[in-house]
Design a protein around this motif. Structure first.
Motif, mmCIF file in Angstrom:
data_model
loop_
_atom_site.group_PDB
_atom_site.id
_atom_site.type_symbol
_atom_site.label_atom_id
_atom_site.label_comp_id
_atom_site.label_asym_id
_atom_site.label_seq_id
_atom_site.Cartn_x
_atom_site.Cartn_y
_atom_site.Cartn_z
ATOM 1 N N VAL A 1 -19.726 -33.251 -22.247
ATOM 2 C CA VAL A 1 -19.923 -34.229 -21.174
ATOM 3 C C VAL A 1 -19.208 -35.533 -21.496
ATOM 4 O O VAL A 1 -19.297 -36.042 -22.625
ATOM 5 C CB VAL A 1 -21.430 -34.503 -20.966
ATOM 6 C CG1 VAL A 1 -21.645 -35.531 -19.861
ATOM 7 C CG2 VAL A 1 -22.161 -33.207 -20.638
ATOM 8 N N SER A 2 -18.506 -36.075 -20.516
ATOM 9 C CA SER A 2 -17.944 -37.431 -20.623
ATOM 10 C C SER A 2 -18.570 -38.294 -19.531
ATOM 11 O O SER A 2 -18.887 -37.801 -18.445
ATOM 12 C CB SER A 2 -16.423 -37.417 -20.461
ATOM 13 O OG SER A 2 -16.060 -36.991 -19.159
ATOM 14 N N ARG A 3 -18.762 -39.564 -19.836
ATOM 15 C CA ARG A 3 -19.268 -40.481 -18.805
ATOM 16 C C ARG A 3 -18.054 -41.139 -18.150
ATOM 17 O O ARG A 3 -17.562 -42.190 -18.566
ATOM 18 C CB ARG A 3 -20.215 -41.524 -19.401
ATOM 19 C CG ARG A 3 -20.988 -42.260 -18.299
ATOM 20 C CD ARG A 3 -22.266 -42.882 -18.791
ATOM 21 N NE ARG A 3 -23.107 -43.266 -17.659
ATOM 22 C CZ ARG A 3 -24.365 -43.677 -17.767
ATOM 23 N NH1 ARG A 3 -24.941 -43.755 -18.964
ATOM 24 N NH2 ARG A 3 -25.066 -43.994 -16.691
ATOM 25 N N SER A 4 -17.555 -40.472 -17.154
ATOM 26 C CA SER A 4 -16.340 -40.910 -16.474
ATOM 27 C C SER A 4 -16.241 -40.155 -15.158
ATOM 28 O O SER A 4 -17.122 -39.386 -14.810
ATOM 29 C CB SER A 4 -15.102 -40.628 -17.343
ATOM 30 O OG SER A 4 -14.998 -39.239 -17.617
ATOM 31 N N GLY A 5 -15.166 -40.383 -14.436
ATOM 32 C CA GLY A 5 -14.981 -39.700 -13.161
ATOM 33 C C GLY A 5 -13.840 -40.291 -12.379
ATOM 34 O O GLY A 5 -13.056 -41.094 -12.889
ATOM 35 N N TYR A 6 -13.763 -39.917 -11.118
ATOM 36 C CA TYR A 6 -12.590 -40.225 -10.296
ATOM 37 C C TYR A 6 -13.004 -40.834 -8.962
ATOM 38 O O TYR A 6 -12.345 -40.655 -7.961
ATOM 39 C CB TYR A 6 -11.817 -38.907 -10.084
ATOM 40 C CG TYR A 6 -10.430 -38.997 -9.524
ATOM 41 C CD1 TYR A 6 -9.475 -39.871 -10.046
ATOM 42 C CD2 TYR A 6 -10.048 -38.159 -8.478
ATOM 43 C CE1 TYR A 6 -8.194 -39.904 -9.529
ATOM 44 C CE2 TYR A 6 -8.770 -38.182 -7.953
ATOM 45 C CZ TYR A 6 -7.840 -39.067 -8.489
ATOM 46 O OH TYR A 6 -6.556 -39.100 -7.977
ATOM 47 N N THR A 7 -14.130 -41.558 -8.984
ATOM 48 C CA THR A 7 -14.672 -42.094 -7.732
ATOM 49 C C THR A 7 -14.874 -43.604 -7.762
ATOM 50 O O THR A 7 -15.128 -44.205 -6.725
ATOM 51 C CB THR A 7 -16.046 -41.461 -7.436
ATOM 52 O OG1 THR A 7 -16.952 -41.776 -8.502
ATOM 53 C CG2 THR A 7 -15.931 -39.943 -7.299
ATOM 54 N N GLY A 8 -14.805 -44.218 -8.941
ATOM 55 C CA GLY A 8 -15.167 -45.619 -9.088
ATOM 56 C C GLY A 8 -16.649 -45.819 -9.319
ATOM 57 O O GLY A 8 -17.103 -46.934 -9.578
ATOM 58 N N GLU A 9 -17.426 -44.727 -9.226
ATOM 59 C CA GLU A 9 -18.861 -44.796 -9.469
ATOM 60 C C GLU A 9 -19.185 -44.400 -10.913
ATOM 61 O O GLU A 9 -18.383 -43.774 -11.597
ATOM 62 C CB GLU A 9 -19.600 -43.852 -8.518
ATOM 63 C CG GLU A 9 -19.550 -44.247 -7.059
ATOM 64 C CD GLU A 9 -20.228 -45.572 -6.768
ATOM 65 O OE1 GLU A 9 -21.217 -45.897 -7.457
ATOM 66 O OE2 GLU A 9 -19.769 -46.274 -5.855
ATOM 67 N N ASP A 10 -20.389 -44.758 -11.349
ATOM 68 C CA ASP A 10 -20.916 -44.210 -12.589
ATOM 69 C C ASP A 10 -21.031 -42.696 -12.413
ATOM 70 O O ASP A 10 -21.171 -42.197 -11.291
ATOM 71 C CB ASP A 10 -22.289 -44.824 -12.865
ATOM 72 C CG ASP A 10 -22.885 -44.383 -14.192
ATOM 73 O OD1 ASP A 10 -22.111 -43.993 -15.092
ATOM 74 O OD2 ASP A 10 -24.111 -44.435 -14.323
ATOM 75 N N GLY A 11 -20.963 -41.978 -13.524
ATOM 76 C CA GLY A 11 -21.107 -40.537 -13.408
ATOM 77 C C GLY A 11 -20.600 -39.819 -14.638
ATOM 78 O O GLY A 11 -20.261 -40.441 -15.654
ATOM 79 N N TYR A 12 -20.546 -38.506 -14.525
ATOM 80 C CA TYR A 12 -20.232 -37.654 -15.661
ATOM 81 C C TYR A 12 -19.297 -36.530 -15.234
ATOM 82 O O TYR A 12 -19.351 -36.064 -14.094
ATOM 83 C CB TYR A 12 -21.511 -37.019 -16.221
ATOM 84 C CG TYR A 12 -22.586 -38.004 -16.608
ATOM 85 C CD1 TYR A 12 -22.709 -38.466 -17.915
ATOM 86 C CD2 TYR A 12 -23.488 -38.478 -15.647
ATOM 87 C CE1 TYR A 12 -23.710 -39.369 -18.270
ATOM 88 C CE2 TYR A 12 -24.488 -39.382 -15.987
ATOM 89 C CZ TYR A 12 -24.591 -39.820 -17.301
ATOM 90 O OH TYR A 12 -25.576 -40.723 -17.640
ATOM 91 N N GLU A 13 -18.464 -36.095 -16.186
ATOM 92 C CA GLU A 13 -17.712 -34.861 -16.023
ATOM 93 C C GLU A 13 -18.241 -33.884 -17.058
ATOM 94 O O GLU A 13 -18.422 -34.235 -18.228
ATOM 95 C CB GLU A 13 -16.211 -35.101 -16.131
ATOM 96 C CG GLU A 13 -15.727 -35.975 -14.975
ATOM 97 C CD GLU A 13 -14.236 -35.926 -14.744
ATOM 98 O OE1 GLU A 13 -13.489 -35.811 -15.729
ATOM 99 O OE2 GLU A 13 -13.813 -36.019 -13.572
ATOM 100 N N ILE A 14 -18.516 -32.646 -16.627
ATOM 101 C CA ILE A 14 -19.330 -31.704 -17.392
ATOM 102 C C ILE A 14 -18.594 -30.379 -17.531
ATOM 103 O O ILE A 14 -18.376 -29.669 -16.540
ATOM 104 C CB ILE A 14 -20.682 -31.477 -16.671
ATOM 105 C CG1 ILE A 14 -21.398 -32.804 -16.412
ATOM 106 C CG2 ILE A 14 -21.555 -30.534 -17.473
ATOM 107 C CD1 ILE A 14 -22.504 -32.701 -15.350
ATOM 108 N N SER A 15 -18.202 -30.036 -18.749
ATOM 109 C CA SER A 15 -17.571 -28.751 -19.041
ATOM 110 C C SER A 15 -18.640 -27.787 -19.533
ATOM 111 O O SER A 15 -19.339 -28.072 -20.512
ATOM 112 C CB SER A 15 -16.479 -28.923 -20.097
ATOM 113 O OG SER A 15 -15.953 -27.674 -20.500
#
Length: 374
Positions: free
Chosen positions: A186-200
């Motif tokens: 999990v990374s705390r990042s994304g492609y929306t400008g919002e807080d969030g996570y990317e989850i492999s």
């Protein structure tokens, strides 16, 4: 005709009533019954779940992390070696002319570098890394894991109920979490400008984990349509549109992604493709720059619209590379390249739509404030 690839969540998308479209060789959901506008606004207000399994997941490994990092620094003009353990950074591959071959995310995972590249470029990116880095390093594409993005202000609350360590992560942290008994990178990042996570997560567990996340009342499935409008409002580039092989990081206003250690005078200056071109543009005028643009009225100005300095100017001074309606902004937003002498915020330009010139204003990005957890 080549058949489209499917992500591990394909059946779930169909069961949710998604409208599917071809994208980067995959059959992908562009929207769900909620619709693009409501999907966009839901992500800004609560949390949206995106399937980004079409993107490339790659492990670069050497005898040590430093060895892998030094190898990647020959291809990428960012500070990989100085990246802290369990931290992530934005970067891009460059070519001999200083152009951007693809943009990417890379993470220090202790004994290797984890790299995520764009779907449309992943075959070329992986071939490039193998050709340039092997046999000294090992480049391995991860083909048995899906990739989800959980984005929005409620994302922390949703993921934190599954593993409390999610709430402890900062923007650009990476960690291995336990989601419903599944090992997740999990990374705390994304492609929306919002807080969030990317989850492999492992492919065979992806649909179950995605459905469990969707069972949370704050989470809705979100398609590519809203993903595009969210990233545009956030002022984030889309490869092949706002950046490509002909645009340099300086022209693209991405100099912030090249750390001082890789710039002229830095301890590890240059050494990457196109270094002379790119570093030579630092502190010197460039012919064009990427800017934000706010059209007047309600009609969006989309990719390919020519930009002029006045209503009656003969020759264009730029072009829109991304444009659409910004639901959060409540009006049209766009990005594009203009000649540097017309790039100052507040400058009025004119876009040509169906033979008529319409005003728009050069504006700073992001168009809506970022909501990252620093």
């Amino acid at each position: 005709m080549t058949s489209l690839k499917q992500t591990p969540l394909h059946a779930l998308h169909l069961s949710l009533g998604a409208k599917m479209v071809p994208f980067a060789g995959y059959d992908m959901p562009v929207q769900y019954p909620l619709g693009v506008m409501k999907e966009h606004l839901h992500t800004r207000a609560k949390a949206g779940l995106f399937d980004v399994s079409h993107m490339g997941q790659v492990i670069v490994r050497g005898s040590t992390f430093d060895a892998a990092a030094r190898g990647l620094e020959r291809l990428i003009p960012v500070d990989v070696l100085g990246l802290g353990e369990n931290r992530q950074r934005y970067g891009f591959f460059t070519n001999a002319d200083g152009g951007i071959e693809d943009d990417l995310m890379l993470a220090n995972r202790g004994d290797h570098v984890f790299v995520v590249v764009n779907a449309a470029c992943k075959d070329a990116d992986i071939a490039h890394m193998k050709a340039e880095l092997e046999p000294d390093l090992t480049v391995t594409e991860i083909t048995d894991r899906a990739l989800l993005a959980l984005q929005g202000p409620a994302a922390e609350g949703v993921l934190g109920t599954l593993d409390p360590r999610a709430a402890e992560m900062r923007f650009m942290d990476v960690a291995t979490l336990d989601l419903y008994g599944v090992e997740a990178w999990v990374s705390r990042s994304g492609y929306t400008g919002e807080d969030g996570y990317e989850i492999s997560i492992p492919s065979e567990e992806a649909a179950a984990v995605a459905q469990a996340l969707l069972d949370h009342p704050d989470v809705e499935p979100i398609g590519l349509g809203a993903r595009d409008s969210l990233r545009l409002e956030a002022g984030l580039c889309l490869y092949g549109h706002d950046i490509d092989q002909t645009t340099t990081p300086v022209e693209a206003a991405l100099v912030w992604a090249i750390q001082k250690v890789r710039r002229a005078g830095g301890d590890r200056t240059g050494g990457f493709p196109g270094a002379d071109v790119i570093l030579g543009q630092f502190g010197n005028p460039v012919a064009r720059k990427r800017v934000g643009l706010l059209p007047t009225g309600r009609a969006p100005m989309r990719e390919g619209v020519a930009l002029f300095a006045s209503e009656d100017a003969a020759d264009p001074i730029g072009e829109i590379t991304s444009g659409g309606f910004g639901p959060t902004v409540g009006g049209p937003v766009a990005m594009g390249y203009v000649s540097s002498d017309h790039a100052a915020a507040g400058t009025t330009l004119y876009g040509e739509l169906r033979g008529k010139r319409h005003p728009l204003t050069v504006a700073k990005t992001p168009f809506t404030p970022a909501n990252f957890k620093r």
